[in-house]
Scaffold this motif. Structure first.
Motif, PDB file in Angstrom:
ATOM      1  N   ARG A   1       0.866  -1.181   0.000  1.00 47.18           N
ATOM      2  CA  ARG A   1       0.000   0.000   0.000  1.00 47.18           C
ATOM      3  C   ARG A   1       0.901   1.228   0.000  1.00 47.18           C
ATOM      4  O   ARG A   1       1.782   1.355   0.850  1.00 47.18           O
ATOM      5  CB  ARG A   1      -0.891  -0.049   1.237  1.00 47.18           C
ATOM      6  CG  ARG A   1      -1.974   0.974   1.259  1.00 47.18           C
ATOM      7  CD  ARG A   1      -2.960   0.714   2.402  1.00 47.18           C
ATOM      8  NE  ARG A   1      -3.783   1.886   2.623  1.00 47.18           N
ATOM      9  CZ  ARG A   1      -4.795   2.263   1.857  1.00 47.18           C
ATOM     10  NH1 ARG A   1      -5.118   1.522   0.810  1.00 47.18           N
ATOM     11  NH2 ARG A   1      -5.488   3.354   2.106  1.00 47.18           N
ATOM     12  N   GLN A   2       0.693   2.117  -0.975  1.00 45.88           N
ATOM     13  CA  GLN A   2       1.566   3.283  -1.103  1.00 45.88           C
ATOM     14  C   GLN A   2       0.773   4.560  -1.311  1.00 45.88           C
ATOM     15  O   GLN A   2      -0.342   4.537  -1.839  1.00 45.88           O
ATOM     16  CB  GLN A   2       2.526   3.109  -2.288  1.00 45.88           C
ATOM     17  CG  GLN A   2       3.595   2.054  -2.056  1.00 45.88           C
ATOM     18  CD  GLN A   2       4.552   1.951  -3.222  1.00 45.88           C
ATOM     19  OE1 GLN A   2       4.129   1.821  -4.361  1.00 45.88           O
ATOM     20  NE2 GLN A   2       5.849   1.996  -2.947  1.00 45.88           N
ATOM     21  N   LYS A   3       1.385   5.680  -0.899  1.00 45.19           N
ATOM     22  CA  LYS A   3       0.831   6.997  -1.162  1.00 45.19           C
ATOM     23  C   LYS A   3       1.588   7.583  -2.356  1.00 45.19           C
ATOM     24  O   LYS A   3       2.821   7.506  -2.402  1.00 45.19           O
ATOM     25  CB  LYS A   3       1.049   7.865   0.081  1.00 45.19           C
ATOM     26  CG  LYS A   3       0.369   9.194   0.066  1.00 45.19           C
ATOM     27  CD  LYS A   3       0.368   9.724   1.493  1.00 45.19           C
ATOM     28  CE  LYS A   3       0.564  11.220   1.504  1.00 45.19           C
ATOM     29  NZ  LYS A   3       0.687  11.708   2.882  1.00 45.19           N
TER      30      LYS A   3
ATOM     31  N   VAL B   1       3.032  10.549  -4.138  1.00 39.87           N
ATOM     32  CA  VAL B   1       3.370  11.923  -3.763  1.00 39.87           C
ATOM     33  C   VAL B   1       3.910  12.757  -4.928  1.00 39.87           C
ATOM     34  O   VAL B   1       4.311  13.892  -4.759  1.00 39.87           O
ATOM     35  CB  VAL B   1       4.374  11.958  -2.576  1.00 39.87           C
ATOM     36  CG1 VAL B   1       3.724  11.421  -1.317  1.00 39.87           C
ATOM     37  CG2 VAL B   1       5.643  11.184  -2.899  1.00 39.87           C
TER      38      VAL B   1
ATOM     39  N   ASP C   1      12.253   4.118  -4.175  1.00 39.34           N
ATOM     40  CA  ASP C   1      11.204   3.890  -5.162  1.00 39.34           C
ATOM     41  C   ASP C   1      11.855   3.869  -6.551  1.00 39.34           C
ATOM     42  O   ASP C   1      13.050   4.131  -6.690  1.00 39.34           O
ATOM     43  CB  ASP C   1      10.062   4.901  -4.980  1.00 39.34           C
ATOM     44  CG  ASP C   1      10.291   6.209  -5.721  1.00 39.34           C
ATOM     45  OD1 ASP C   1      11.398   6.413  -6.254  1.00 39.34           O
ATOM     46  OD2 ASP C   1       9.371   7.034  -5.746  1.00 39.34           O
ATOM     47  N   PRO C   2      11.084   3.491  -7.595  1.00 39.55           N
ATOM     48  CA  PRO C   2      11.715   3.310  -8.918  1.00 39.55           C
ATOM     49  C   PRO C   2      12.426   4.547  -9.462  1.00 39.55           C
ATOM     50  O   PRO C   2      13.493   4.417 -10.065  1.00 39.55           O
ATOM     51  CB  PRO C   2      10.535   2.916  -9.802  1.00 39.55           C
ATOM     52  CG  PRO C   2       9.561   2.277  -8.866  1.00 39.55           C
ATOM     53  CD  PRO C   2       9.681   3.036  -7.577  1.00 39.55           C
ATOM     54  N   ILE C   3      11.871   5.743  -9.243  1.00 34.53           N
ATOM     55  CA  ILE C   3      12.529   6.933  -9.809  1.00 34.53           C
ATOM     56  C   ILE C   3      13.809   7.240  -9.031  1.00 34.53           C
ATOM     57  O   ILE C   3      14.807   7.675  -9.608  1.00 34.53           O
ATOM     58  CB  ILE C   3      11.565   8.152  -9.882  1.00 34.53           C
ATOM     59  CG1 ILE C   3      12.189   9.301 -10.697  1.00 34.53           C
ATOM     60  CG2 ILE C   3      11.172   8.684  -8.507  1.00 34.53           C
ATOM     61  CD1 ILE C   3      12.309   9.052 -12.167  1.00 34.53           C
TER      62      ILE C   3
ATOM     63  N   PRO D   1      11.255  10.906  -3.370  1.00 33.44           N
ATOM     64  CA  PRO D   1      10.472   9.793  -3.916  1.00 33.44           C
ATOM     65  C   PRO D   1       9.184  10.254  -4.602  1.00 33.44           C
ATOM     66  O   PRO D   1       8.729  11.374  -4.382  1.00 33.44           O
ATOM     67  CB  PRO D   1      10.127   8.976  -2.668  1.00 33.44           C
ATOM     68  CG  PRO D   1      10.062   9.977  -1.567  1.00 33.44           C
ATOM     69  CD  PRO D   1      11.086  11.040  -1.917  1.00 33.44           C
ATOM     70  N   SER D   2       8.615   9.368  -5.436  1.00 31.80           N
ATOM     71  CA  SER D   2       7.279   9.577  -6.005  1.00 31.80           C
ATOM     72  C   SER D   2       6.239   8.792  -5.225  1.00 31.80           C
ATOM     73  O   SER D   2       5.050   9.083  -5.268  1.00 31.80           O
ATOM     74  CB  SER D   2       7.232   9.086  -7.454  1.00 31.80           C
ATOM     75  OG  SER D   2       8.008   9.895  -8.289  1.00 31.80           O
ATOM     76  N   LEU D   3       6.719   7.728  -4.567  1.00 35.32           N
ATOM     77  CA  LEU D   3       5.814   6.801  -3.873  1.00 35.32           C
ATOM     78  C   LEU D   3       6.314   6.575  -2.459  1.00 35.32           C
ATOM     79  O   LEU D   3       7.499   6.320  -2.254  1.00 35.32           O
ATOM     80  CB  LEU D   3       5.786   5.457  -4.621  1.00 35.32           C
ATOM     81  CG  LEU D   3       5.330   5.514  -6.082  1.00 35.32           C
ATOM     82  CD1 LEU D   3       5.724   4.237  -6.815  1.00 35.32           C
ATOM     83  CD2 LEU D   3       3.822   5.709  -6.164  1.00 35.32           C
ATOM     84  N   GLU D   4       5.409   6.692  -1.474  1.00 38.66           N
ATOM     85  CA  GLU D   4       5.781   6.427  -0.084  1.00 38.66           C
ATOM     86  C   GLU D   4       5.030   5.203   0.408  1.00 38.66           C
ATOM     87  O   GLU D   4       3.814   5.114   0.263  1.00 38.66           O
ATOM     88  CB  GLU D   4       5.418   7.638   0.792  1.00 38.66           C
ATOM     89  CG  GLU D   4       6.346   8.820   0.588  1.00 38.66           C
ATOM     90  CD  GLU D   4       5.886  10.064   1.345  1.00 38.66           C
ATOM     91  OE1 GLU D   4       4.861  10.006   2.051  1.00 38.66           O
ATOM     92  OE2 GLU D   4       6.561  11.105   1.197  1.00 38.66           O
ATOM     93  N   THR D   5       5.779   4.275   0.992  1.00 40.73           N
ATOM     94  CA  THR D   5       5.144   3.043   1.443  1.00 40.73           C
ATOM     95  C   THR D   5       4.391   3.262   2.754  1.00 40.73           C
ATOM     96  O   THR D   5       4.924   3.827   3.703  1.00 40.73           O
ATOM     97  CB  THR D   5       6.194   1.939   1.609  1.00 40.73           C
ATOM     98  OG1 THR D   5       6.706   1.638   0.304  1.00 40.73           O
ATOM     99  CG2 THR D   5       5.600   0.679   2.217  1.00 40.73           C
TER     100      THR D   5
END
Lengths: 319, 249
Positions: A143-145, A147, B93-95, B209-213
């Motif tokens: 599960r991710q936000k 951003v 994250d991937p980026i 990051p672009s995505l935070e877990t």
């Protein structure tokens, strides 16, 4: 809020996985009074667009032109990124088919962000979007936000819902992007006609089939059901089936509505790749095979007796 | 020919995962690490190209914790010349991963960069494409065959109904699929030689990051299944439940 949805089509036909992504985008937009823009790129885009004007887009943009006709998908991704920037889109959607994954990743790269890839759900959380995606081929759910701005998301086929809405307006553009790599040919054959990750029904075979020719039994059953044929790693490694048929953590992760596992015992990495299928049928002569632990319905028996009977029973009810 | 292969270490696919108490990661204490299987095809292909051309170098580039040197040694044991590791103990994250790789690759000027088509843990199939855009190189994923001659590359990739042929000039970034080759097993002599090959460690800078877990959890349990019966006699009942209960046909 503007959401851009990249739509995939081949031979003039829009992929149902793309229509699912469009439906999900529309549902999300309606909860935030947003606008959905569908984009189709390449030769035949206009014609494909005409078949989906009521599928949930407010606007449809078609991009055609000489430079896209024999370009690699690099050029398509450039067009989509340019459109996203011109429209100041806050979200980008695509279906996570194999081409879709490539286009959306390149587009994200142009925009300097990552893709929330292969999502099975998207929701609002305050002013951010949260996604869920299977990782380790479904052994875990992440599960991710999101951003980044824009949020770039690909949706797993068979998880979104198509919608029907008022007709979209359609505008046409000429392509300006080009790619260094060119498509120079096509070799018929080898790969399956239907992409496994998009199939609604998969009939999959393992070592229990005994020899490659016996996959004809599964081909015939899959044809009857309008599905695709998959395979376990063992039979792919043995060269019985092309690697593109392989289901599992080291092959394809699939989520069809019906997965029929025939003569597959169920190694951990195979179970990981198919256990998010909605209904699973296992046919195996070994009652202790791990595949029965994930199966919705099981038949313990000799597949060479069960499959022909299954085909004839299905023929009787389907026709 | 200067060739780079980007590789990732992942838990062996035969492992059953256990979850860490922080709720956002897996418990790695019992994990058997391996080179992500698709990355092995990328390494093998790079070695074959170097062998066919009779000159050139193959470097593996990796982002990960210090302990990834163990998997890098495996790649060196296959015949890779040297390795670069951007050390990071934090999950990226991937980026962020792509930026860290691009920072290394942009200084090298490789003719060809290979990735596996996707890692078998996070399965995003995107880091190769992100790096390609950061470096301004063309990218083709899922490649089933390739050949390099006189600065040009010819690629075959599997698509619905067959294989697409793609051609153009180097430099190019590709993602290796399974049908590309059969990766070699390291020979004892190569493993001994690998111990002396250089692994350069560099700091990792992935940016924001672009995505935070938020959470990593086991999948919801499947509803309890049942055995319909034995042998062909059970087929009639199976067809009934598929139509009436599951409503899938």
């Amino acid at each position: 809020m503007k959401i851009i949805v990249w739509i995939e089509f081949s031979h003039g036909k829009v992929k149902s996985a793309s229509l699912e992504a469009l439906g999900s985008a529309r549902t999300l937009a309606e909860s935030a009074s947003g606008e959905v823009i569908a984009v189709l790129c390449g030769p035949g885009a206009g014609q494909a667009a005409s078949s989906m004007v009521t599928a949930g887009a407010h606007r449809i943009v078609t991009i055609e032109g000489e430079s896209l006709s024999n370009s690699h998908v690099d050029a398509i991704a450039t067009e989509v990124a340019q459109l996203a920037t011109a429209e100041s889109a806050s979200m980008l959607f695509a279906s996570a088919t194999s081409v879709g994954k490539e286009v959306i990743a390149l587009t994200a790269g142009s925009l300097g962000t990552a893709v929330a890839a292969d999502c099975i759900s998207i929701s609002h959380e305050g002013d951010a979007y949260c996604i869920e995606r299977p990782v380790y081929a479904g052994k875990a759910i992440l599960r991710q936000k999101v951003v980044s701005d824009p949020a770039v998301i690909s949706l797993r086929p068979n998880y979104g819902k198509q919608v029907e809405r008022e007709a979209a307006t359609v505008t046409d553009q000429q392509s300006t992007a080009d790619s260094v790599l060119k498509r120079t040919g096509f070799i018929e054959g080898s790969a399956a006609k239907m992409e496994l990750t998009e199939a609604e029904i998969i009939v999959s075979g393992g070592r229990g089939l005994k020899k490659p020719e016996n996959f004809a039994l599964l081909e015939s059953l899959a044809d009857l059901l309008g599905g695709a044929v998959g395979a376990s790693r063992v039979v792919v490694d043995a060269g019985w089936r092309p690697h593109s048929d392989q289901v599992g953590q080291t092959g394809k992760t699939v989520s069809p509505k019906l997965y029929i596992a025939v003569g597959i015992s169920g190694a951990i990495q195979h179970l990981a790749g198919m256990s998010s299928s909605r209904t699973i049928v296992a046919i195996n002569k070994d009652a202790a095979a791990p595949i029965f632990q994930v199966a919705t319905y099981g038949i313990v028996g000799d597949l060479f007796e069960v499959i022909p009977r299954l085909e004839s029973e299905l023929k009787a009810v389907l026709q | 020919m200067k060739i780079a292969v980007c590789m990732k270490r992942v838990p062996d696919t035969a492992t059953r995962l256990s979850f860490a108490s922080d709720g956002t990661s897996i418990d790695t204490s019992e994990v058997q690490w391996v080179i992500s299987p698709y990355d092995e095809y990328a390494i093998e292909e790079a070695l074959r190209i170097r062998e066919q051309h009779g000159d050139g170098t193959v470097t593996v580039v990796c982002v990960g914790p210090e302990s990834s040197t163990k998997e890098l040694r495996k790649a060196l044991g296959m015949g890779v010349d040297d390795a670069v590791l951007a050390t990071s103990d934090e999950p990226l994250d991937p980026i962020q991963t792509a930026r860290a790789l691009a920072a290394i690759l942009s200084k090298r000027g490789d003719d060809l960069i290979l990735f596996g088509r996707q890692s078998v843990d996070s399965q995003g199939a995107q880091v190769g494409a992100l790096v390609a855009r950061l470096l301004g190189h063309p990218f083709v994923n899922d490649i089933a065959a390739m050949a390099v001659t006189d600065g040009m590359i010819r690629i075959e990739r599997e698509v619905e109904g067959g294989r697409e042929v793609i051609e153009g000039p180097l430099p190019v970034i590709v993602g290796a699929d399974k049908s590309l080759n059969e990766p070699r097993y390291p020979k004892l002599k190569e493993i001994m030689l690998a111990k002396k090959k250089p692994i350069e460690t560099v700091p990792c800078d992935g940016g924001a990051p672009s995505l935070e877990t938020i959470a990593l959890t086991p999948p919801p349990p499947r509803p309890e299944g049942r055995i319909i019966g034995e042998g062909p006699e059970a087929v009639e009942e199976l067809v009934r439940v598929l139509r009436e209960e599951a409503k899938v046909i």
